[in-house]
Design an enzyme around this catalytic site. Structure first.
Site, mmCIF file in Angstrom:
data_model
loop_
_atom_site.group_PDB
_atom_site.id
_atom_site.type_symbol
_atom_site.label_atom_id
_atom_site.label_comp_id
_atom_site.label_asym_id
_atom_site.label_seq_id
_atom_site.Cartn_x
_atom_site.Cartn_y
_atom_site.Cartn_z
ATOM 1 N N SER A 59 0.833 -1.662 -0.448
ATOM 2 C CA SER A 59 0.076 -0.308 -0.104
ATOM 3 C C SER A 59 0.893 1.397 0.050
ATOM 4 C CB SER A 59 -0.777 0.033 0.639
ATOM 5 O OG SER A 59 -1.565 -1.315 1.165
ATOM 6 N N CYS A 63 3.301 7.045 -7.797
ATOM 7 C CA CYS A 63 3.343 7.979 -8.041
ATOM 8 C C CYS A 63 4.610 9.075 -7.345
ATOM 9 C CB CYS A 63 2.125 8.911 -8.249
ATOM 10 S SG CYS A 63 1.295 7.954 -9.364
ATOM 11 N N ARG A 90 -6.257 -6.020 10.402
ATOM 12 C CA ARG A 90 -7.942 -5.698 9.947
ATOM 13 C C ARG A 90 -8.141 -6.706 9.660
ATOM 14 N NH1 ARG A 90 -8.885 -0.738 8.258
ATOM 15 N NH2 ARG A 90 -7.554 0.849 9.145
ATOM 16 N N ASN A 327 -7.035 2.998 -6.913
ATOM 17 C CA ASN A 327 -8.095 2.736 -5.551
ATOM 18 C C ASN A 327 -9.753 2.858 -6.471
ATOM 19 O OD1 ASN A 327 -5.881 3.213 -3.362
ATOM 20 N ND2 ASN A 327 -4.961 4.761 -5.142
ATOM 21 N N TYR A 448 -14.733 32.523 -9.305
ATOM 22 C CA TYR A 448 -14.180 34.058 -9.702
ATOM 23 C C TYR A 448 -13.504 35.070 -8.957
ATOM 24 C CZ TYR A 448 -12.902 38.669 -11.198
ATOM 25 O OH TYR A 448 -11.790 40.158 -10.926
ATOM 26 N N TRP A 456 -12.346 35.712 -16.984
ATOM 27 C CA TRP A 456 -13.241 34.527 -18.082
ATOM 28 C C TRP A 456 -12.007 33.540 -17.962
ATOM 29 C CZ3 TRP A 456 -17.008 32.998 -20.760
ATOM 30 C CH2 TRP A 456 -17.657 33.907 -21.473
#
Length: 475
Positions: A59, A63, A90, A327, A448, A456
């Site tokens: 686990s 990355c 667990r 995941n 914004y 924009w």
């Protein structure tokens, strides 16, 4: 992705059946997410969970490896989300340094080998999860397996690279390939004080972008002091008298190297699945249905970097190895294996990266992707800023957008810019998933304020320009 809870009883009349066994191959994102979710839905008195992992870690964030190598992440263990001991607490029987060497589909069992002792045994299963991940592409070239040549896919790989960097006599590094891993590793090595050359087969880095956007990445990399050798095919890795890598050779040049990092990409690790006769796609990944169940096999699921997924924009199968998908796959698999129901609908191909302070993002189709699937499209490119132009810290941003001719459907977006650029791609990812047109995008009610965006937003500016171009072409 949809999910629901699981029922608590098996068999007619609510009578519990014998305890089932779920076997998981691979203890990283997809595998252990599946195991953990199945455990949440069914207790150990109903479901025994046995997981096998041939490496040293469970686990973890693959990355994050380039940032660990580069020193941004100081401690390796910060990349580990949950240790083997935490999984065992667990009620998941996680067996580390245990490699699965065969899957017997007919007999519902897997053969394992203890990496340390070599001892082999068979383990039966009622349900099986294949989460074998991916392996770095290692070219079939002379010297590619020499000491000092590293792929970077696992924490074990990252540790091996750091060990080599600690022993290296010189400070020259060559990175082969300029995809996400190649670009991120080049920056990491620069931070380590190395002279870095990136040898890339393509003319520009980041082949997940169109070449005009990749050029912006190359310019940023060169600004960091990275030497870019584009359009160069590696022919061999040259070795010294000690057998270690000393240079990377192309047809036209040699690039001295005290360490070589392979950033060519990865391929699905599906040797076990292939040998077991399970269905593989054109990219070599396992084929599954929306429930992540291996096609044609009711009791076998697969997820993570070893599977192919549906591209929601092109409608075709695609190989997109990312931790985000892994995941989600695990959650879907664990829900289904635990007696509930969940589906994974597909992806639009969203990814982000960075080179120093340059942020890189893409989602949807590139130009060549759209051509390959026979779509008629137009493109627009706009230059804007990350904030209101008058606000301190505003930085330039380039947005490229693809839209389908006739329908105006958004097909893809690529963004290159400084702070605040990359995560803007999420707006486009949502629009792609919803099947929105560029005209409809222009009315999106985005947040914004001058510190965050021009009035924009750059993505909406691109959508306006694409809308105008489509209208002009239709009239």
């Amino acid at each position: 992705m949809s999910m629901s809870g699981a029922g608590g009883a098996d068999g007619a009349g609510g009578t519990r059946g014998p305890r089932e066994r779920l076997v998981v191959i691979g203890a990283d994102a997809a595998g252990m997410s599946a195991a953990s979710q199945a455990r949440r839905l069914r207790g150990p008195d109903e479901l025994e969970i046995v997981a096998f992992e041939r490496g040293h870690f469970s686990s973890y964030s693959a990355c994050g490896i380039p940032y660990w190598v580069g020193g941004d992440v100081v401690e390796r263990d910060r990349l580990i989300a949950r240790t083997p001991a935490e999984h065992r607490a667990r009620d998941i029987d996680l067996r580390m340094r245990t490699e699965v060497t065969a899957v017997d589909v007919a007999a519902r069992r897997v053969r394992t080998r203890d990496v340390g002792s070599g001892a082999e045994s068979w383990t039966a299963y009622d349900k099986l999860v294949i989460a074998t991940g991916a392996r770095p592409v290692r070219p079939d070239l002379p010297g590619a397996n020499a000491p000092g040549v590293h792929g970077v896919q696992s924490l074990d790989d990252g540790q091996a690279l750091l060990d080599t960097l600690a022993r290296a006599r010189g400070r020259r590094a060559v990175v082969v390939g300029a995809g996400y891993i190649g670009v991120e590793m080049a920056e990491a090595l620069i931070k380590r004080g190395y002279e870095v050359t990136v040898v890339n087969r393509g003319s520009e880095p980041m082949s997940t972008l169109d070449a005009d956007m990749g050029r912006l990445v190359r310019e940023a990399m060169e600004g960091l002091g990275i030497t870019m050798a584009g359009g160069a095919e590696v022919t061999k890795v040259l070795t010294g008298q000690d057998g270690r890598a000393r240079a990377v050779a192309t047809e036209d040049a040699e690039y001295p190297a005290d360490v070589v990092v392979l950033g060519i990409g990865v391929r699905p690790e599906t040797g076990l699945a292939r040998a077991a006769g399970l269905p593989l796609g054109a990219h070599g990944g396992l084929l599954t249905d929306r429930a992540m169940r291996v096609r044609g096999h009711e009791n076998i699921w697969a997820g993570g970097d070893c599977v192919e997924v549906l591209d929601l924009v092109s409608g075709q199968q695609r190989y997109v190895p990312l931790g985000t998908h892994a995941n989600k796959h695990g959650q879907v698999i664990g829900t289904n294996a635990g007696g509930g129901y969940a589906t994974f609908p597909g992806v639009v191909g969203t990814a982000v990266s960075k080179v120093c302070d340059l942020e890189i993002a893409r989602t949807g189709l590139r130009e060549k992707d759209a051509r390959r699937v026979g779509l008629r499209f137009t493109t627009v490119t706009v230059e804007s800023t990350s904030r209101a132009g008058y606000y301190p810290g505003a930085s330039p941003m380039t947005v490229k957008m693809l839209a389908e001719l006739g329908t105006g459907r958004l097909l893809g977006v690529q963004i290159v810019g400084r702070e605040g650029a990359a995560k803007r791609v999420d707006v486009a990812a949502v629009a792609l998933t919803a099947g929105m047109t560029v005209e409809r995008m222009t009315a999106l009610d985005l947040g914004y304020a001058p510190p965050f965006s021009p009035v924009w937003d750059p993505v909406l500016v691109a959508a306006r320009k694409a809308t105008a171009k489509i209208r002009a072409g239709a009239s």
